[in-house]
Each structure stands twice: as structure tokens, then as C-alpha cells.
Scaffold this motif. Structure first.
Motif, PDB file in Angstrom:
ATOM      1  N   HIS A 181      22.997 -24.522  30.932  1.00 43.51           N
ATOM      2  CA  HIS A 181      22.562 -23.208  30.165  1.00 43.51           C
ATOM      3  C   HIS A 181      23.724 -22.419  30.121  1.00 43.51           C
ATOM      4  O   HIS A 181      24.102 -21.909  31.373  1.00 43.51           O
ATOM      5  CB  HIS A 181      21.271 -22.819  30.473  1.00 43.51           C
ATOM      6  N   THR A 182      23.897 -21.856  29.072  1.00 46.24           N
ATOM      7  CA  THR A 182      24.965 -20.508  29.000  1.00 46.24           C
ATOM      8  C   THR A 182      24.224 -19.544  27.917  1.00 46.24           C
ATOM      9  O   THR A 182      23.812 -20.207  26.840  1.00 46.24           O
ATOM     10  CB  THR A 182      26.410 -20.940  28.302  1.00 46.24           C
ATOM     11  N   GLU A 183      24.502 -18.496  28.060  1.00 44.70           N
ATOM     12  CA  GLU A 183      23.794 -17.454  27.162  1.00 44.70           C
ATOM     13  C   GLU A 183      24.601 -16.162  27.268  1.00 44.70           C
ATOM     14  O   GLU A 183      25.102 -15.376  28.399  1.00 44.70           O
ATOM     15  CB  GLU A 183      22.339 -16.970  28.031  1.00 44.70           C
ATOM     16  N   LEU A 184      24.835 -16.014  26.028  1.00 40.92           N
ATOM     17  CA  LEU A 184      25.791 -14.516  25.773  1.00 40.92           C
ATOM     18  C   LEU A 184      24.830 -13.312  25.791  1.00 40.92           C
ATOM     19  O   LEU A 184      23.681 -13.524  25.063  1.00 40.92           O
ATOM     20  CB  LEU A 184      26.446 -14.665  24.500  1.00 40.92           C
ATOM     21  N   VAL A 185      24.801 -12.306  26.556  1.00 37.69           N
ATOM     22  CA  VAL A 185      23.973 -11.286  26.676  1.00 37.69           C
ATOM     23  C   VAL A 185      24.858 -10.091  25.683  1.00 37.69           C
ATOM     24  O   VAL A 185      25.786  -9.617  26.058  1.00 37.69           O
ATOM     25  CB  VAL A 185      23.841 -10.497  28.031  1.00 37.69           C
TER      26      VAL A 185
ATOM     27  N   GLY B  62      19.906  -6.009  30.520  1.00 35.12           N
ATOM     28  CA  GLY B  62      20.704  -6.991  31.083  1.00 35.12           C
ATOM     29  C   GLY B  62      20.017  -7.660  32.110  1.00 35.12           C
ATOM     30  O   GLY B  62      19.627  -9.090  32.222  1.00 35.12           O
ATOM     31  N   ALA B  63      19.150  -6.828  33.168  1.00 38.20           N
ATOM     32  CA  ALA B  63      18.272  -7.591  33.996  1.00 38.20           C
ATOM     33  C   ALA B  63      17.406  -8.290  33.468  1.00 38.20           C
ATOM     34  O   ALA B  63      17.048  -9.083  34.237  1.00 38.20           O
ATOM     35  CB  ALA B  63      17.810  -6.485  35.100  1.00 38.20           C
ATOM     36  N   GLY B  64      16.913  -7.962  32.447  1.00 33.78           N
ATOM     37  CA  GLY B  64      15.725  -8.730  31.802  1.00 33.78           C
ATOM     38  C   GLY B  64      16.053 -10.194  31.366  1.00 33.78           C
ATOM     39  O   GLY B  64      15.494 -11.094  31.613  1.00 33.78           O
TER      40      GLY B  64
END
Length: 297
Positions: A265-269, A283-285
Motif C-alpha cells: 500500500h502506498t498513499e499520498l497525503v 495527517g495523523a488521521g
């Protein structure tokens, strides 16, 4: 919000000042299995306060790495991600924990990968927050070390933690609220006199050695190739402030994902930089949601 237990844990690698957040689940299933949370190069275990609020179900074991916060620097030099990985394995021994899920931010991500590579039986999963995977390019150590000493070698004696927080946001975390009491409390743990200020008590040699062991080395790529557990990455849109070039460009992440079978899994925040990906509620969410996937059995 549950207050963490703070204790000094003696290990064969030396003592670790450690916070443990544990909260019973409202569904009756109990708290999560232990998650070892490893902070970044110049941070401390207070970094995880935002994540605890976003994921109160998570049992977080968060040590101060040697040379930061209330954990003393080690005598063995140079410091490195490899040394920290072995030290954390000793911490797990002292806590009588056979295996844990591991969460790492920035340098902590690289240490987490090294821990999984060197002690594969101890790690169930890796959740990496803007760190841990090889960066696009390394920097020669003789160029990197002086720049790091200039960046982290400030000997200012701060009048209080709030003043240090205002400086910190201007210098390194422009998207973090300098008045956030969680942020001020985190930085108070950095200072010799706590909320009353004083100089930063970080060990400069340790910080420089650690960064060089990652940014001037091919070891992160080699360690990644040795990992066999699921890896999840969250990466920030920017590095330091809106519009800045990120630590992990999207095309670089896509290439790593193609070549790394265990990167599941990769995720751009979006709308965060390297600091705000963990030191803001937004961000923490995102981090909490990905961590929940990692620890779910």
C-alpha cells in the motif's frame, strides 16, 4: 485521551525512556496488539501524541531513541540505523515481546525496515510515514555531515518551550500550529528544563551519524530487499512548506511499488509536509487509518 505510562526500561543495549499508550477498545475486544513506534532523526517519543488521539485503540510502545529526549546517547560510535535496530530488538526482549507491528516516521521508518531485515522474526508488519524506503539520490557523507551539524547544532538556550515551538515552525515545520499544546509539550521534552526552556538536549554526533547512515548509504535499498512482511507507506505532498519538493516524488514511489512485492500500500497525503504528516490531526488521521489496516488480523 489516555495518558501514557512513562518508564525507563533497562536493556542489554542500554536504557530506553519509553512511553506506552494502552486503551481498552469500546467494542470489548481489548486494545490492539503492541505497535512499536519509532520517531524521526531529531524528534522524541512525544511525536506520537497526535496519532494516539486519532487511534486510541492502538497500544503504542514509543521509546526515545538514544541521544534524544530522556534516553542517553550510546558510547559506541558511529551511531546508525543498524545499531538502533539492534537496540530496539533488545528493548523487545526486555518487554518480553516476541513480535510486534512496527510504525516508523522519517528516520524511524529506516530503522523499522532495518529491524525487519535484521530481526525478521520480531516484526509482523511495517507502516512507514514519509521515511524508510530509499530516497531518489544519496549525498556524499563529507558534504552531508557539515550541513547536518549546521542544521542541528544550535546551542540557543530557549526562554521556554513556547518560544522554541515558534522557532521550530519557522525553521522546519511551517504547516504545524506553533500554539498547539501538543506541539509545545512535545518540544518541551527536547529541552533541558522542559517547559521552562534551556538548550536542546539532543546529542549532535548521534543525529549526524544516523542521518549519514541513511542519506549517504545504499543500505536502505539492501535492507528493503531483505524484508518479507507487508509494508505500507504514507508520503507527504511536500517536504517543508507548501510547494516544496517532496522527500518521495510520486513517480519514485510508483517505481518502488513496481519493484517491491511486499510494498502492499502506498498513499499520498495531500496538504501536508514532512512534519505535518504526523503533527496535525489531518495527517495523523490518515496514518491511523493505514495503521489499522496493518494491525488488523
Amino acid at each position: 485521551m489516555t495518558l501514557p505510562q512513562e518508564q525507563t526500561i533497562e536493556t542489554t543495549a542500554g536504557p530506553f525512556n519509553t512511553l506506552i499508550w494502552k486503551e481498552e477498545s469500546t467494542t470489548g475486544g481489548g486494545a490492539s496488539a503492541p505497535v512499536l513506534a519509532v520517531h524521526g532523526v531529531s524528534s522524541t517519543n512525544r511525536l506520537w501524541t497526535w496519532l494516539h488521539e486519532a487511534a486510541p485503540w492502538a497500544t503504542l510502545i514509543a521509546p526515545d531513541l538514544p541521544g534524544r529526549g530522556a534516553t542517553p546517547a550510546r558510547d559506541t560510535r558511529p551511531s546508525s540505523v543498524r545499531a538502533h535496530a539492534d537496540g530496539l530488538a533488545a528493548l523487545l526482549d526486555a518487554l518480553e515481546l516476541d513480535t510486534v507491528d512496527v510504525l516508523g516516521m522519517s528516520l524511524g521508518g529506516f530503522i523499522a525496515v532495518e529491524l525487519a531485515a535484521r530481526h525478521p522474526g520480531r516484526v509482523r508488519s511495517l507502516t512507514l510515514v514519509d521515511g524508510g524506503l530509499p530516497v531518489p539520490a544519496t549525498v556524499p557523507a563529507d558534504q552531508l555531515a557539515p550541513a547536518l551539524r549546521a542544521q542541528y547544532g544550535d546551542a540557543t538556550s530557549w526562554p521556554d518551550a513556547a518560544a522554541y515551538a515558534r522557532h521550530y515552525t519557522g525553521a522546519a515545520a511551517p504547516l504545524v500550529d506553533a500554539g498547539d499544546p501538543r506541539f509545545v509539550a512535545m518540544l518541551a521534552h527536547d529541552l533541558r528544563d522542559g517547559a521552562a526552556g534551556g538548550p536542546v538536549r539532543r546529542d549532535l554526533d548521534t543525529v549526524v551519524d544516523d542521518a549519514v547512515s541513511v542519506l549517504a548509504s545504499s543500505r536502505p535499498a539492501a535492507a528493503l530487499a531483505e524484508v518479507t512482511v507487508p509494508i505500507r507507506l504514507l508520503h507527504a505532498q511536500w517536504a517543508a512548506g507548501e510547494g516544496s519538493a517532496p522527500m518521495y516524488p510520486a513517480d519514485h514511489v510508483a517505481d518502488l511499488a513496481r519493484r517491491t512485492s511486499h510494498l502492499v500500500h502506498t498513499e499520498l497525503v495531500d496538504r501536508v509536509d514532512h512534519a505535518a504528516i504526523i503533527m496535525t490531526d489531518h495527517g495523523a488521521g490518515h496514518c491511523a487509518a493505514v495503521l489499522r489496516k496493518a494491525v488488523r488480523r
